[in-house]
Write a protein that holds these residues in place. Sequence first.
Motif, PDB file in Angstrom:
ATOM      1  N   SER A   1      19.159   6.062  58.296  1.00  0.00           N
ATOM      2  CA  SER A   1      20.239   7.055  58.269  1.00  0.00           C
ATOM      3  C   SER A   1      20.560   7.478  56.847  1.00  0.00           C
ATOM      4  N   ALA A   2      20.513   6.542  55.891  1.00  0.00           N
ATOM      5  CA  ALA A   2      20.797   6.893  54.499  1.00  0.00           C
ATOM      6  C   ALA A   2      19.742   7.845  53.938  1.00  0.00           C
ATOM      7  N   ILE A   3      18.493   7.639  54.294  1.00  0.00           N
ATOM      8  CA  ILE A   3      17.432   8.546  53.825  1.00  0.00           C
ATOM      9  C   ILE A   3      17.630   9.944  54.398  1.00  0.00           C
ATOM     10  N   ILE A   4      17.916  10.023  55.702  1.00  0.00           N
ATOM     11  CA  ILE A   4      18.126  11.329  56.334  1.00  0.00           C
ATOM     12  C   ILE A   4      19.315  12.047  55.704  1.00  0.00           C
ATOM     13  N   ILE A   5      20.427  11.330  55.493  1.00  0.00           N
ATOM     14  CA  ILE A   5      21.621  11.950  54.923  1.00  0.00           C
ATOM     15  C   ILE A   5      21.370  12.382  53.486  1.00  0.00           C
ATOM     16  N   THR A   6      20.617  11.596  52.725  1.00  0.00           N
ATOM     17  CA  THR A   6      20.294  11.980  51.352  1.00  0.00           C
ATOM     18  C   THR A   6      19.498  13.278  51.316  1.00  0.00           C
ATOM     19  N   VAL A   7      18.516  13.397  52.201  1.00  0.00           N
ATOM     20  CA  VAL A   7      17.726  14.632  52.272  1.00  0.00           C
ATOM     21  C   VAL A   7      18.619  15.815  52.657  1.00  0.00           C
ATOM     22  N   LEU A   8      19.533  15.611  53.584  1.00  0.00           N
ATOM     23  CA  LEU A   8      20.422  16.696  54.007  1.00  0.00           C
ATOM     24  C   LEU A   8      21.367  17.110  52.886  1.00  0.00           C
ATOM     25  N   VAL A   9      21.871  16.142  52.121  1.00  0.00           N
ATOM     26  CA  VAL A   9      22.762  16.475  51.001  1.00  0.00           C
ATOM     27  C   VAL A   9      22.007  17.247  49.926  1.00  0.00           C
ATOM     28  N   VAL A  10      20.805  16.808  49.611  1.00  0.00           N
ATOM     29  CA  VAL A  10      19.991  17.542  48.630  1.00  0.00           C
ATOM     30  C   VAL A  10      19.691  18.943  49.141  1.00  0.00           C
ATOM     31  N   MET A  11      19.417  19.057  50.415  1.00  0.00           N
ATOM     32  CA  MET A  11      19.168  20.361  51.026  1.00  0.00           C
ATOM     33  C   MET A  11      20.386  21.266  50.914  1.00  0.00           C
ATOM     34  N   ALA A  12      21.580  20.704  51.104  1.00  0.00           N
ATOM     35  CA  ALA A  12      22.796  21.510  51.033  1.00  0.00           C
ATOM     36  C   ALA A  12      23.124  21.921  49.605  1.00  0.00           C
ATOM     37  N   LEU A  13      22.875  21.041  48.649  1.00  0.00           N
ATOM     38  CA  LEU A  13      23.214  21.337  47.257  1.00  0.00           C
ATOM     39  C   LEU A  13      22.180  22.210  46.573  1.00  0.00           C
ATOM     40  N   TRP A  14      20.924  21.982  46.849  1.00  0.00           N
ATOM     41  CA  TRP A  14      19.855  22.735  46.197  1.00  0.00           C
ATOM     42  C   TRP A  14      18.881  23.266  47.250  1.00  0.00           C
ATOM     43  N   PRO A  15      19.295  24.258  48.037  1.00  0.00           N
ATOM     44  CA  PRO A  15      18.398  24.781  49.088  1.00  0.00           C
ATOM     45  C   PRO A  15      17.156  25.458  48.530  1.00  0.00           C
ATOM     46  N   SER A  16      17.227  25.912  47.283  1.00  0.00           N
ATOM     47  CA  SER A  16      16.063  26.585  46.700  1.00  0.00           C
ATOM     48  C   SER A  16      14.887  25.631  46.506  1.00  0.00           C
ATOM     49  N   LEU A  17      15.129  24.304  46.561  1.00  0.00           N
ATOM     50  CA  LEU A  17      14.028  23.347  46.476  1.00  0.00           C
ATOM     51  C   LEU A  17      13.185  23.348  47.740  1.00  0.00           C
ATOM     52  N   PHE A  18      13.727  23.843  48.836  1.00  0.00           N
ATOM     53  CA  PHE A  18      13.050  23.794  50.125  1.00  0.00           C
ATOM     54  C   PHE A  18      12.522  25.160  50.570  1.00  0.00           C
ATOM     55  N   THR A  19      13.095  26.220  50.050  1.00  0.00           N
ATOM     56  CA  THR A  19      12.644  27.563  50.426  1.00  0.00           C
ATOM     57  C   THR A  19      12.920  28.529  49.281  1.00  0.00           C
ATOM     58  N   SER A  20      12.044  29.505  49.135  1.00  0.00           N
ATOM     59  CA  SER A  20      12.215  30.529  48.096  1.00  0.00           C
ATOM     60  C   SER A  20      12.882  31.791  48.632  1.00  0.00           C
ATOM     61  N   ILE A  21      13.181  31.813  49.919  1.00  0.00           N
ATOM     62  CA  ILE A  21      13.796  32.977  50.549  1.00  0.00           C
ATOM     63  C   ILE A  21      15.304  32.790  50.593  1.00  0.00           C
ATOM     64  N   ASP A  22      16.025  33.809  50.179  1.00  0.00           N
ATOM     65  CA  ASP A  22      17.480  33.779  50.232  1.00  0.00           C
ATOM     66  C   ASP A  22      17.936  34.515  51.491  1.00  0.00           C
TER      67      ASP A  22
END
Length: 314
Positions: free
Chosen positions: A49-70
């Motif tokens: 659960s900690a790994i999943i939540i960490t990935v989700l937090v990073v996704m929320a803070l820096w979405p540009s790391l996961f996609t180049s489309i705005d």
Amino acid sequence: MSETPTPTIPAERPSPPPATQGKPKESKPASLWTDAWRDLRRRPIFIISAIIITVLVVMALWPSLFTSIDPMDARTCELATARQGPSASHPFGRDNLGCDLYARSIYGAKNSLLIGITTSLATALIGGLLGLIAGYFGGWTDTISSRFTEIFFAIPSILGALLISATFRGGALSSITLVIIALTVLGWPMAFRIMRAAVITAKSQDFVVAAKALGASSSRIMFRHLLPNALAPVIVIATINLGVFIAAEAALSFLGVGVTSPDISWGLMISDARNRFLDAPLPLFFPAVFLCVTVLAFIMLGDAVRDALDPKLR
């Protein structure tokens, strides 16, 4: 002839141990939080659960790391390609307006997590503080607070949040702020009841009686002695409620009184895709998967924290 006595060799005395430099190292006394952290690190459910939540937090803070489309840029949406299937450039396909579904799912994590975390902290703070006061002072303070709390317990959460959001919608508050307020107003009584019960149990302990005998003030007893010993169950319920509040936001957005465009959330994406679900299931499927995984991760984290903080469950 007399025998010459054999000389005895005196036994060697053990050499004294070398003097250690400085004072001997003292081990830190164990505490509830130290034991809980040691126990959590050995639980697979906590690690996952900690790994999943960490990935989700990073996704929320820096979405540009996961996609180049705005997805906030209208030029990235092409109505002619609406409900197009997955491709190399658009792995999740496109939604009903021709926007990239993968990018919207990534950017939707920010508002969903923001609402869940903010609401969970607000309910724990308000309910915990009121429960601490009511449980410590008792008497008429406890009676009035408990009766007032029961009024909110009588209101169905989703129905009450639906009423608050629909009444104040369109005012000066943004849709995200309004959802947070609506869920906080109806969510704090649970933290109040748990904190109150923990304080009532803890205030009869010897360390509280000793603090009173030494002349400690009420505020010092509440915040220095009672709060640290009654905080664990509130943390557990706040962690579990975080996933519940994210699901509640999705329910309000699905009903049309939650997050509104141009903001993005998983609940809003599900609401937009429900009318064409039979023709194009992917615009509803992917945000629903993100939502389910997030809620499940926080509930798993709350269960692991509860088991670690409760010695009876170890």
